[in-house]
Design an enzyme around this catalytic site. Structure first.
Site, short mmCIF file in Angstrom:
data_model
loop_
_atom_site.label_atom_id
_atom_site.label_comp_id
_atom_site.label_asym_id
_atom_site.label_seq_id
_atom_site.Cartn_x
_atom_site.Cartn_y
_atom_site.Cartn_z
N PRO A 78 -21.16 49.40 31.22
CG PRO A 78 -19.09 50.47 30.91
CD PRO A 78 -20.14 49.68 30.19
CB CYS A 87 -38.86 63.48 59.93
SG CYS A 87 -38.81 65.26 59.84
C1 PLP Z 1 -27.82 48.63 35.97
C2 PLP Z 1 -27.45 47.94 34.73
C3 PLP Z 1 -26.17 48.09 34.20
C4 PLP Z 1 -25.09 48.90 34.86
O1 PLP Z 1 -24.62 48.36 36.04
P1 PLP Z 1 -23.37 49.06 36.77
O2 PLP Z 1 -23.18 48.29 37.99
O3 PLP Z 1 -23.77 50.46 37.05
O4 PLP Z 1 -22.22 48.96 35.84
C5 PLP Z 1 -25.90 47.49 32.99
N1 PLP Z 1 -26.83 46.75 32.34
C6 PLP Z 1 -28.07 46.57 32.83
C7 PLP Z 1 -29.04 45.76 32.09
C8 PLP Z 1 -28.42 47.16 34.05
O5 PLP Z 1 -29.65 46.98 34.53
#
Ligand code: PLP
Length: 421
Positions: free
Chosen positions: A276, A346
């Site tokens: 997460p 801008c």
């Molecule tokens: C961006 C990403 C996450 C996290 O996603 P959230 O929506 O911020 O929880 C987890 N794993 C991978 C591989 C990602 O690219």
């Protein structure tokens, strides 16, 4: 729940009045709450109780090393997507044995860095990447632990720019091809298969896509085990959404999400990893800005503020909504009028909100953008030669600057003139 609340008519971050921070650092600035970050980690941890698990915070959401250290000290691992993030995680004191490396374009240098420094696993996204990783590992006399990121072809039903689990996206290998890729991995001396990885997108507000994806991963686990592979870890990615608009229907909770994990893969005896990002950091941060001018337009009024799209790009890039509240609480029943809230850059894209109902906010007064802790500061730039804004971390009644505003000299002196000029 977060820790940005009015007390005696003044917005506070935990026990600190926001204007007090503004006096110390000037606006605009980001402000994060340690208690909220802690709470989010704890809620995820509780949601996975009873299952062997590691929460690998997706640090691209907010990679300030104070944030990383706070989460790392609670027990979090990190999901990194670049050598730079790997270095930050190490700088924050995170053990390499808790760092997973994601991303579609890992370079040889990044592989060397992680193999030398130590890594929990690489989440491999393609066959060419796996072949290069094998080569690099063999050269270094190492074995690279990997999962293969599979693309389950599930519609995450989120904004197109942050959906990653459909076959037309650049991420992972098609799940139908997984057996072939795992067979190739098994034959490589520099590669050790440890599990399967999946991540279908960000800001998901529905659990069904997770359920569908995780069911496919569970099925694949059985197939790969029957083929003789060791599948001891399942990295289930991140993506759980957060409420951006107050009062709207709340997205599912980590508890509901944990239940989906339990139901779909809980019986497989695997260690569960989740990644997460947004949910950990998003509602743990606000962006505080001052009103420069109230401008009366032709049938449209504008609040011109000192934050801009270079500080918070989400509205311009994803049409994202952020709740925007006055730092001084308006009187009960104060009249609201629709107004456009814009920055000084801008470009017409430098618009945070259109026709938002707001109470009157005088020039010089402050507003706060809520839910700005994730994909805020990390996506900022110096467009229009606007300095990167400070980041502040609050804990109870204390606050500290965790990234200061650079001086203009620092910014300008990064440029150099060629000798011939
Ligand atoms: C961006 C990403 C996450 C996290 O996603 P959230 O929506 O911020 O929880 C987890 N794993 C991978 C591989 C990602 O690219």
């Amino acid at each position: 729940m977060d820790h940005f609340l009015y007390r005696d008519g003044v917005l506070h971050a935990e026990d600190v009045a926001v204007p007090e921070i503004a006096s110390a650092v000037g606006t605009p600035f980001y402000c994060y709450s340690a208690a909220t970050l802690t709470r989010h980690y704890t809620v995820f941890d509780a949601a996975l109780r009873g299952m062997d698990h590691l929460i690998c915070y997706a640090m691209k959401a907010n990679s300030n090393i104070a944030v990383l250290k706070l989460l790392g000290d609670l027990g979090a691992g990190m999901d990194v997507v670049s050598g730079g993030e790997y270095r930050r995680a190490i700088a924050a004191g995170v053990s390499p044995s808790k760092i997973v490396f994601s991303g579609v374009g890992k370079t040889r240098e990044e592989m060397e860095l992680a193999l030398t420094g130590g890594i929990r696993q690489f989440n491999v996204e393609s066959e060419p990447e796996m072949r290069l990783l094998n080569e690099v590992a063999l050269e270094l006399g190492k074995v690279a632990p990997i999962t293969v990121r599979v693309n389950p072809d599930v519609d995450a039903k989120t904004h197109a720019k942050i959906a990653t689990g459909k076959s037309e996206n650049k991420f992972g290998i098609p799940i139908a091809k997984a057996r072939e890729v795992y067979a190739e991995a098994a034959a490589m001396d520099g590669i050790e298969v440890v599990g399967i990885d999946v991540h279908i997108g960000s800001q998901l507000v529905d659990l069904e896509p997770f359920r569908l994806a995780y069911e496919k991963v569970a099925e694949l686990t059985g197939v790969l085990r029957a083929d003789g592979h060791t599948i001891k870890r399942l990295d289930l990615g991140g993506g759980l959404g957060i409420p951006y608009a107050h009062g709207n229907q709340a997205p599912p909770t980590p508890e509901d999400y944990g239940q989906i994990i339990r139901e779909t893969v809980g019986h497989l005896g695997c260690e569960i990893e989740i990644e997460p990002g947004r949910l950990m950091a998003g509602n743990a941060g606000i962006l505080v800005s001052s009103v420069i001018y109230n401008k009366e337009g032709d049938g449209r009024n504008f609040l011109i503020v000192d934050a801009a799209m270079n500080d918070l790009i989400r509205p311009a890039m994803y049409e994202a909504h952020h709740d925007i509240i006055p730092v001084i609480e308006p009187a009960a029943g104060a009249e609201k009028r629709p107004i456009d809230i814009v920055g000084p850059v801008c470009e017409s894209g430098d618009t945070f909100a259109k026709q938002r109902d707001m109470t009157a906010i005088a020039d010089g007064e402050m507003i706060a953008f809520r839910s700005a802790g994730a994909y805020g500061a990390v996506m900022s730039s110096e467009y229009n030669t606007r300095p990167m804004i400070p980041e502040v971390l609050v804990k109870d009644d204390q606050f500290a600057v965790i990234r200061r505003r650079p001086t203009f000299d620092e910014m300008i002196n990064r440029d150099t003139l060629p000798e011939w000029m």
